[in-house]
Scaffold this motif. Sequence first.
Motif, PDB file in Angstrom:
ATOM      1  N   LEU A 130      15.176  58.641   5.006  1.00  0.00           N
ATOM      2  CA  LEU A 130      14.004  57.814   4.543  1.00  0.00           C
ATOM      3  C   LEU A 130      12.925  58.785   4.163  1.00  0.00           C
ATOM      4  O   LEU A 130      12.196  58.591   3.005  1.00  0.00           O
ATOM      5  N   LEU A 131      12.454  59.636   5.106  1.00  0.00           N
ATOM      6  CA  LEU A 131      11.502  60.898   4.588  1.00  0.00           C
ATOM      7  C   LEU A 131      11.975  61.681   3.535  1.00  0.00           C
ATOM      8  O   LEU A 131      11.055  62.075   2.861  1.00  0.00           O
ATOM      9  N   GLY A 191       5.845  51.194  -3.298  1.00  0.00           N
ATOM     10  CA  GLY A 191       4.508  51.715  -2.710  1.00  0.00           C
ATOM     11  C   GLY A 191       4.501  52.877  -1.994  1.00  0.00           C
ATOM     12  O   GLY A 191       3.535  53.296  -1.343  1.00  0.00           O
ATOM     13  N   THR A 192       5.461  53.724  -2.195  1.00  0.00           N
ATOM     14  CA  THR A 192       5.649  54.977  -1.711  1.00  0.00           C
ATOM     15  C   THR A 192       5.779  56.195  -2.800  1.00  0.00           C
ATOM     16  O   THR A 192       5.832  55.916  -3.958  1.00  0.00           O
ATOM     17  N   ALA A 193       5.704  57.602  -2.462  1.00  0.00           N
ATOM     18  CA  ALA A 193       5.677  58.458  -3.302  1.00  0.00           C
ATOM     19  C   ALA A 193       6.915  58.546  -3.923  1.00  0.00           C
ATOM     20  O   ALA A 193       7.083  59.245  -5.156  1.00  0.00           O
ATOM     21  N   ALA A 194       8.070  58.069  -3.492  1.00  0.00           N
ATOM     22  CA  ALA A 194       9.573  58.192  -4.064  1.00  0.00           C
ATOM     23  C   ALA A 194       9.876  57.050  -4.869  1.00  0.00           C
ATOM     24  O   ALA A 194      10.927  57.007  -5.472  1.00  0.00           O
ATOM     25  N   ALA A 195       8.633  56.105  -5.155  1.00  0.00           N
ATOM     26  CA  ALA A 195       8.964  54.870  -5.994  1.00  0.00           C
ATOM     27  C   ALA A 195       9.498  55.106  -7.440  1.00  0.00           C
ATOM     28  O   ALA A 195      10.258  54.376  -8.079  1.00  0.00           O
ATOM     29  N   GLU A 214       3.804  58.287   7.788  1.00  0.00           N
ATOM     30  CA  GLU A 214       3.063  56.794   7.863  1.00  0.00           C
ATOM     31  C   GLU A 214       3.926  56.030   6.923  1.00  0.00           C
ATOM     32  O   GLU A 214       4.180  54.723   7.249  1.00  0.00           O
ATOM     33  N   GLU A 215       4.423  56.199   5.669  1.00  0.00           N
ATOM     34  CA  GLU A 215       4.959  55.320   4.787  1.00  0.00           C
ATOM     35  C   GLU A 215       6.318  54.958   5.420  1.00  0.00           C
ATOM     36  O   GLU A 215       6.685  53.944   5.417  1.00  0.00           O
ATOM     37  N   GLU A 255      10.711  50.839   7.412  1.00  0.00           N
ATOM     38  CA  GLU A 255      11.620  50.542   8.704  1.00  0.00           C
ATOM     39  C   GLU A 255      12.116  49.115   8.665  1.00  0.00           C
ATOM     40  O   GLU A 255      13.099  48.802   9.152  1.00  0.00           O
ATOM     41  N   SER A 256      11.225  48.115   7.978  1.00  0.00           N
ATOM     42  CA  SER A 256      11.706  46.714   7.933  1.00  0.00           C
ATOM     43  C   SER A 256      12.676  46.443   6.508  1.00  0.00           C
ATOM     44  O   SER A 256      12.837  45.361   6.626  1.00  0.00           O
TER      45      SER A 256
END
Length: 574
Positions: free
Chosen positions: A111-112, A376-380, A417-418, A424-425
């Motif tokens: 995920l990271l 909503g994350t940098a990887a979007a 944090e992201e 996670e869910s």
Amino acid sequence: MEKAAKAGEAKGDTAAAERPGVKRRRVATQGAGPNDAGNGGDDSPVCPPHPGFMFDICIRCGKKKEKGDGDAGGTRGGDSGSTAVRYIHQGLEMSNAELEKAKREEKRRILLSGRLVLVLDLDHTLLNSARFSELSQEEHYAMHRIIAAADCEANGGSKEEVQQAAAAIQPVEDPVAAESAEEKEDGADVDGEKGEEEAGGKERARDGPFPGTDPPLRHLNCLRHMAMFTKLRPHAHAFLRAASQLCTMYIYTMGDRNYAREMAKLLDPTGELFNGRVIGSGDSTSQYKKDLDIVLGAEPTVLITDDTDRVWPKNLANLIRIDRYHFFKQSAAGFRQPGRSVMERQWRDEGDNGDRAQLRDVLAVIAAAHRRFFEGTAAANTADDAIAEMDASMLRSASATEGGDIRQTNHKPVSDEEASTKLESRDVRRLLTVPEDGPLANVRVVFSRVVAQSEPRPERHPLWLLATALGAEVLNAVDDGKGATHVVAHAGTGDGDGRRTDKVKWAAKTPGASAVSADWLAKCADEWARVDESRYSLLGPDDGGKVRDEPVVDTGGEDADVTGSPPGSPGYSA
């Protein structure tokens, strides 16, 4: 933990050197803390329970495995028993508790990195193989002509040179048969009409065209040490390079380990894409079945691409079911699909004979899932780069440069944090199957000639999954009570012309309904927006392919297909 262990070992080595002849042994100390160097830093202070075994030797305490210490393939997900993970290291078993811990850690790491996990089948998914014994002698020579033609083209040969390279591969004549043929020729009237006709036939056969050389079929490999030919699916290299930007990839095949590793070399010559993550039949915990229990990473982050759904009984929600790739006619015959192989279709490969380039559709599903999962994350936006990479490679393939080098991309990691608050869910299985807000929200799709009628789980087809990932609802019929807004059909020609199906005819006579090719769905996914239907309409100019605002209930007939395989396959209906 590692430093402490090494320090302890170094200290012990010194002591042993000072007192020659003294044997050391590790003694577990009751009540030792989790950071004690003598127990390897595990949360449990002593063995048992053993965290794992290497060739039946505990990796922590060094004791030999005894009866009751846990059997490989024990209770899945429980604390008792152990599971063999030989693809990671030969002879390695991990306790189920330790394996679940490793999966959690790997999920966090993945995920990271801004990736999902992708598990890929080999046979009929990424490639098609045939043993020498399954081919006739003439088919052997045809394979070598294709290889010679592709090599010549890759080295810059002209079309004429490509044909000459293929023509140079000729069967070795049987001396007895050749002598008999010469005797017959001496006694025949070579100046007669029959002699001229035979001579002309031989000349035409020698000059070509030869199978698969116009243009040359690429990525056919002769593996002499395995007595086997293997043909990669069109755009396999481009797909893998693009998918590697979005996923950590595994190979999982029911073939044995040696076969799996040989195929991995063809798909990933440098070893950078799979990096040893190759699982064969001997590594699986269930005979004749596949299971994610030995794949590191949590199931909510895993996607599977396979041509067979029945081998994944526990993980169907993760599956993208791709249509089978048949290059060799023996392969198609084995699945009761005679006439469906590339060899039997004028040597026209997938994507060039009226059907779709399936791996491109699979990448579109993976990209859609990745986009929604990392929203909503940098990887979007990584999905945009992956799609662009494959499309560019597919264009380059027209000039024989599809293989290319693996392009180093700038991956977009996710912050701690992201990962904790947003990811996670999230569950990729829900994102692919439950329509939510998306560019095609309020769109209701019916497929026609897109998925084979005999397909038991049409909802696992790439285009079906792509529609739901975009927010559309997929219906089984135009008159199911909700009312379809779009008919997505195969846009072939001749007998496979999607414009001739009853569903498309229904759209033509229903005010405001749209009938579009599958390219419309793919384009909507690429742009993550609802694109203009008229550019992909299967209707006449008067119909316009515009979308109606209110549902319209079907009043006409419907075709029997749910929707697949290219037209002409068994069970396929007009």
